[in-house]
Design a protein around this motif. Structure first.
Motif, PDB file in Angstrom:
ATOM      1  N   GLU A  94      -5.033   8.765   6.824  1.00  0.00           N
ATOM      2  CA  GLU A  94      -5.499   8.589   8.166  1.00  0.00           C
ATOM      3  C   GLU A  94      -5.147   9.427   9.318  1.00  0.00           C
ATOM      4  O   GLU A  94      -5.703   9.982  10.180  1.00  0.00           O
ATOM      5  CB  GLU A  94      -5.195   7.000   8.765  1.00  0.00           C
ATOM      6  N   GLN A  95      -3.612   9.781   9.221  1.00  0.00           N
ATOM      7  CA  GLN A  95      -3.230  10.617  10.032  1.00  0.00           C
ATOM      8  C   GLN A  95      -3.848  12.013   9.879  1.00  0.00           C
ATOM      9  O   GLN A  95      -4.162  12.746  10.828  1.00  0.00           O
ATOM     10  CB  GLN A  95      -1.668  10.798   9.686  1.00  0.00           C
ATOM     11  N   LYS A  96      -3.941  12.294   8.726  1.00  0.00           N
ATOM     12  CA  LYS A  96      -4.685  13.741   8.513  1.00  0.00           C
ATOM     13  C   LYS A  96      -6.081  13.855   9.137  1.00  0.00           C
ATOM     14  O   LYS A  96      -6.316  14.858   9.778  1.00  0.00           O
ATOM     15  CB  LYS A  96      -4.860  13.971   6.914  1.00  0.00           C
TER      16      LYS A  96
ATOM     17  N   VAL B 129       0.794  -1.185  -0.212  1.00  0.00           N
ATOM     18  CA  VAL B 129      -0.190   0.047   0.034  1.00  0.00           C
ATOM     19  C   VAL B 129       0.879   1.227   0.002  1.00  0.00           C
ATOM     20  O   VAL B 129       1.916   1.344   0.603  1.00  0.00           O
ATOM     21  CB  VAL B 129      -0.985   0.124   1.200  1.00  0.00           C
TER      22      VAL B 129
ATOM     23  N   TYR C  25      -7.273  12.099  11.590  1.00  0.00           N
ATOM     24  CA  TYR C  25      -6.942  12.126  13.094  1.00  0.00           C
ATOM     25  C   TYR C  25      -6.428  13.692  13.467  1.00  0.00           C
ATOM     26  O   TYR C  25      -6.828  14.000  14.529  1.00  0.00           O
ATOM     27  CB  TYR C  25      -6.152  11.000  13.538  1.00  0.00           C
ATOM     28  N   SER C  26      -5.641  13.943  12.791  1.00  0.00           N
ATOM     29  CA  SER C  26      -5.197  15.366  13.384  1.00  0.00           C
ATOM     30  C   SER C  26      -5.894  16.460  13.116  1.00  0.00           C
ATOM     31  O   SER C  26      -6.083  17.330  13.753  1.00  0.00           O
ATOM     32  CB  SER C  26      -3.567  15.633  12.529  1.00  0.00           C
TER      33      SER C  26
ATOM     34  N   ASP D  90       2.126   4.755   0.875  1.00  0.00           N
ATOM     35  CA  ASP D  90       2.242   5.560   2.258  1.00  0.00           C
ATOM     36  C   ASP D  90       1.057   6.688   2.182  1.00  0.00           C
ATOM     37  O   ASP D  90       0.518   7.158   3.171  1.00  0.00           O
ATOM     38  CB  ASP D  90       3.629   6.417   2.399  1.00  0.00           C
TER      39      ASP D  90
ATOM     40  N   TYR E 164      -1.993   6.550   1.833  1.00  0.00           N
ATOM     41  CA  TYR E 164      -3.119   6.036   2.452  1.00  0.00           C
ATOM     42  C   TYR E 164      -2.903   6.294   3.709  1.00  0.00           C
ATOM     43  O   TYR E 164      -3.911   6.654   4.525  1.00  0.00           O
ATOM     44  CB  TYR E 164      -3.563   4.442   1.961  1.00  0.00           C
ATOM     45  N   ARG E 165      -1.739   5.873   4.235  1.00  0.00           N
ATOM     46  CA  ARG E 165      -1.390   6.066   5.841  1.00  0.00           C
ATOM     47  C   ARG E 165      -1.587   7.502   6.327  1.00  0.00           C
ATOM     48  O   ARG E 165      -2.201   7.802   7.391  1.00  0.00           O
ATOM     49  CB  ARG E 165      -0.098   5.383   6.127  1.00  0.00           C
ATOM     50  N   GLU E 166      -1.086   8.430   5.241  1.00  0.00           N
ATOM     51  CA  GLU E 166      -1.183   9.745   5.672  1.00  0.00           C
ATOM     52  C   GLU E 166      -2.417  10.241   5.856  1.00  0.00           C
ATOM     53  O   GLU E 166      -2.663  11.104   6.624  1.00  0.00           O
ATOM     54  CB  GLU E 166      -0.232  10.502   4.716  1.00  0.00           C
TER      55      GLU E 166
END
Lengths: 491, 214
Positions: free
Chosen positions: A428-430, A420, A432-433, A422, A424-426
């Motif tokens: 999720e972080q966005k 996958v 949450y932040s 990166d 996509y992971r970012e």
């Protein structure tokens, strides 16, 4: 000795004539003698009987197993915000938005563990699990020894499949491919007259019909009024290379693909002499514009055969439809979607290219009971005004998934081999932040672009204390409580 | 190709008693283990990276590490390993096993809480010194927030500091200006989170749509 040879030769001749008369000729002209129907009826009855036996046995032993197709675990359907809010609410001190707490980690931990136990994507790259055993050794994962009768039937099945059916099918496949190569080469010798295209279609159809008999394929076509017309693009979900044979049994398509070497290469070269398929060299495949241009030119000519494309790009196990790559949908023209659904009870058609190479895959196909599938022709779709290719692709995908009874996933089939990204992971972080920080300026991110220092002192920790992040840029030290971290410098 | 005679169920029975999962759940987990490990007997970190849903999770490194952390194997060992067997996989998973809450005594519930919180504590306390220091805490916050670029490293640091301050104020009370707060110990951790219903929020619920094998 000669007598033995003599009898063998006679037997072979008889065998060949039988094959030609009973299977090949009817196949070539599209009529059926009913032998396959009888075979299928016997097969279905046997499998039903086997199922009942296993059921009776299990009821005695009280074995209960869960189905794996719908997911193993229950998940909360709430969004990230709802769930973290729920976690935080259990604390007596209600926390204002814009705070990070330890318990937020739990949400992510639980989601992580849930996806380790069961996720939507990884299961699509291996063969579908059967609910009941279909008397093939290869699908026997959890099924126990039941009874002598069942084992005898299974043994008989092995003998029939390997010693009677497999040689028959291999013979047919051989005849089919040879006829394809010679037939198309012969037609290719003709000059460009109208008879040529008619002849080439005939040759193609005959060969694919023989090949289909070579796999004992029973295909049911639905909604034949929507069959793809010349000058369009046909898209379908991809399960195995056999999809081509299945679809080409009904009408002739222009294939698109990479030039291969070996036997495939010979077939490709001779086929293209008879009718215009679109083959690309490996180097040309990298140039997307070139590919698109060639396809566009082909589609623009309304007399040419419809192109057959599999937008998923890779083989999926026929329980779901994965992301359609937008390239095929940018070419223009009318799209004719087709849904293909195999019945796993009679033979698993999925090609797990990591596990089996092409030859062993074909052998597996030829030693299954049969290939049974349903093909639905869907009404043609066109790109609407102002619709972008990605949206159009997912619209088509949803229609195919709906018709075929498959799960509609938006994950990329390329995940079979790649990891996958990166990004996509970012995301999720966005998400949450932005929850923590807030999208408006009342959170940490103040009006100035440095982002850290808010213009008032409310900062992070509510409006009581002056906040950890004071006006100076050292960031930590505030007027009263110094030294959380041991930065003993005064503010 | 599968075999006509299945593998003996006794091994699973042992595991079931040891970890508290039912035998059917162990079967499911076994299938999943084989799927993830590509039919091998040992699972490596790389195999976890193949799960797309997990790859999106901001703290996936910590979650994956937890599976290879010897502290979670219930054998009172420390350190980490490179590969795990199915047994170890299930033991780590058992921290999240479904719990029949209505059947448990108060003591059992408390024990369950401690167990789950210990797992989470270990996830944060990477050097196993018994405390979650500011560094380790900051690391978690950064993983969750900062890589996306929406929040700078400084902000993340600030958030971590704020959270630590709050933890300190709850556990230790008012501190003198000269006091140096070393980090969150396990007892502090328990204290902060004592109101959150960990038992209900931290377990996987297996679906009950079992059907007779027909």
């Amino acid at each position: 000795m000669e007598e033995v040879w003599g009898t063998i030769l006679v037997l072979l001749r008889v065998w060949f004539t039988a094959v030609v008369l009973l299977i090949m000729l009817p196949a070539m002209f599209g009529i059926s003698l009913g032998i396959t129907e009888v075979y299928m009826k016997i097969l279905v009855k046997t499998l039903e009987w086997a199922t009942l036996r296993i059921q009776k046995h299990n009821r005695r032993q009280d074995l209960i197993k869960a189905t794996v197709t719908n997911g193993i675990i229950q998940r909360d359907d709430g969004s990230m915000e709802q769930e973290i809010g729920a976690l935080r609410q259990s604390r007596p001190t209600s926390l204002s938005r814009g705070k990070f707490t330890l318990c937020d980690v739990f949400y992510f931990t639980r989601k992580g563990i849930e996806s380790i136990v069961d996720d939507e994507v990884t299961q699509r790259f291996s063969s579908e699990e059967l609910v009941s055993w279909n008397l093939l050794t290869r699908t026997n994962n959890n099924f126990h020894y039941i009874s002598l009768r069942l084992t005898v039937i299974w043994g008989l099945g092995v003998v029939i499949r390997y010693c009677v059916l497999a040689p028959l099918r291999i013979t047919l496949a051989f005849i089919g491919i040879t006829w394809l190569v010679t037939g198309t080469s012969l037609v290719g010798l003709l000059p460009d007259i109208s008879v040529k295209s008619w002849l080439s279609e005939l040759v193609h159809l005959m060969c694919y019909r023989i090949c289909a008999r070579g796999l004992s394929a029973t295909i049911r076509y639905h909604n034949k009024e929507n069959i793809p017309k010349n000058g369009g693009i046909c898209v379908a979900n991809h399960t195995s290379p056999i999809d081509i044979v299945i679809l080409a049994n009904d009408r002739c398509y222009a294939m698109v693909g990479q030039v291969h070497g070996g036997l495939m290469g010979i077939i490709q070269r001779s086929a293209v002499r008879a009718c215009p398929h679109v083959w690309f060299e490996r180097s040309e495949m990298k140039d997307r514009h070139l590919v698109a241009k060639r396809l566009r030119d082909h589609v623009a000519d309304k007399t040419k055969l419809p192109i057959l494309i599999f937008p998923e790009g890779t083989c999926i196990n026929n329980t779901s439809v994965m992301m359609f790559k937008k390239g095929s949908f940018e070419i223009g023209g009318t799209i004719y979607p087709v849904a293909i659904k195999y019945d796993p009870q009679f033979g698993d058609a999925f090609w797990n290219s990591g596990k089996y190479n092409m030859v062993s895959y074909l052998l597996r196909m030829m030693t299954s009971w049969a290939i049974v599938c349903n093909v639905w022709y869907l009404p043609p779709m066109e790109r609407q005004e102002g619709e972008d290719a990605v949206h159009f692709a997912s619209r088509v995908k949803a229609a195919i998934a709906h018709q075929g009874g498959l799960v509609d996933l938006s994950w990329d089939g390329g995940l079979k081999r790649a990891k996958v990204k990166d990004t996509y992971r970012e995301q999720e972080q966005k998400k949450y932040s932005s929850m923590i920080v807030g999208d408006d300026s009342s959170g940490i991110v103040g009006d100035d672009s440095s982002g850290i220092v808010g213009d008032d002192s409310s900062g992070i920790v509510g409006d009581d204390s002056s906040g950890i992040i004071g006006d100076d840029s050292s960031g930590i030290v505030v007027d009263n409580t110094s030294g959380i971290v041991g930065h003993k410098s005064s503010s | 190709m599968g075999t006509l005679f299945s593998a003996p169920d006794d091994h699973f029975q042992d595991l079931s008693e040891k970890t508290g999962f039912s035998p059917e759940q162990i079967q499911i987990l076994h299938k999943r283990f084989k799927q993830l490990s590509n039919e091998e007997d040992l699972l490596r970190r790389d195999d976890f990276n193949n799960i797309p849903d997990l790859a999106c999770n901001p703290i996936r490194t910590q979650i994956i590490e937890a599976f290879f952390d010897k502290r979670n194997f219930r054998q009172n060992a420390v350190g980490s390993v490179e590969e795990i067997s199915f047994e170890q996989f299930v033991v780590v998973m058992s921290h999240f096993r479904p719990v029949p809450l209505h059947n448990m005594t108060e003591e059992q519930r408390e024990r369950m809480r401690r167990e789950k919180l210990r797992f989470l504590f270990n996830m944060h306390d990477t050097d196993n010194d018994g405390t979650i220091t500011l560094e380790e805490y900051k690391h978690v916050v950064e993983e969750l927030l900062s890589r996306s670029g929406a929040i700078g490293k400084e902000t993340a640091k600030g958030i971590a500091d704020a959270a630590m301050l709050e933890v300190a104020s709850i556990t230790v009370g008012r501190m003198n200006p000269e006091d140096f707060y070393e980090g969150i110990t396990f007892d502090h951790f328990l204290k902060i989170l004592k109101d959150i219903e960990i038992e209900t929020k931290m377990h996987i619920r297996f679906q009950n749509n079992a059907c007779a094998l027909c």
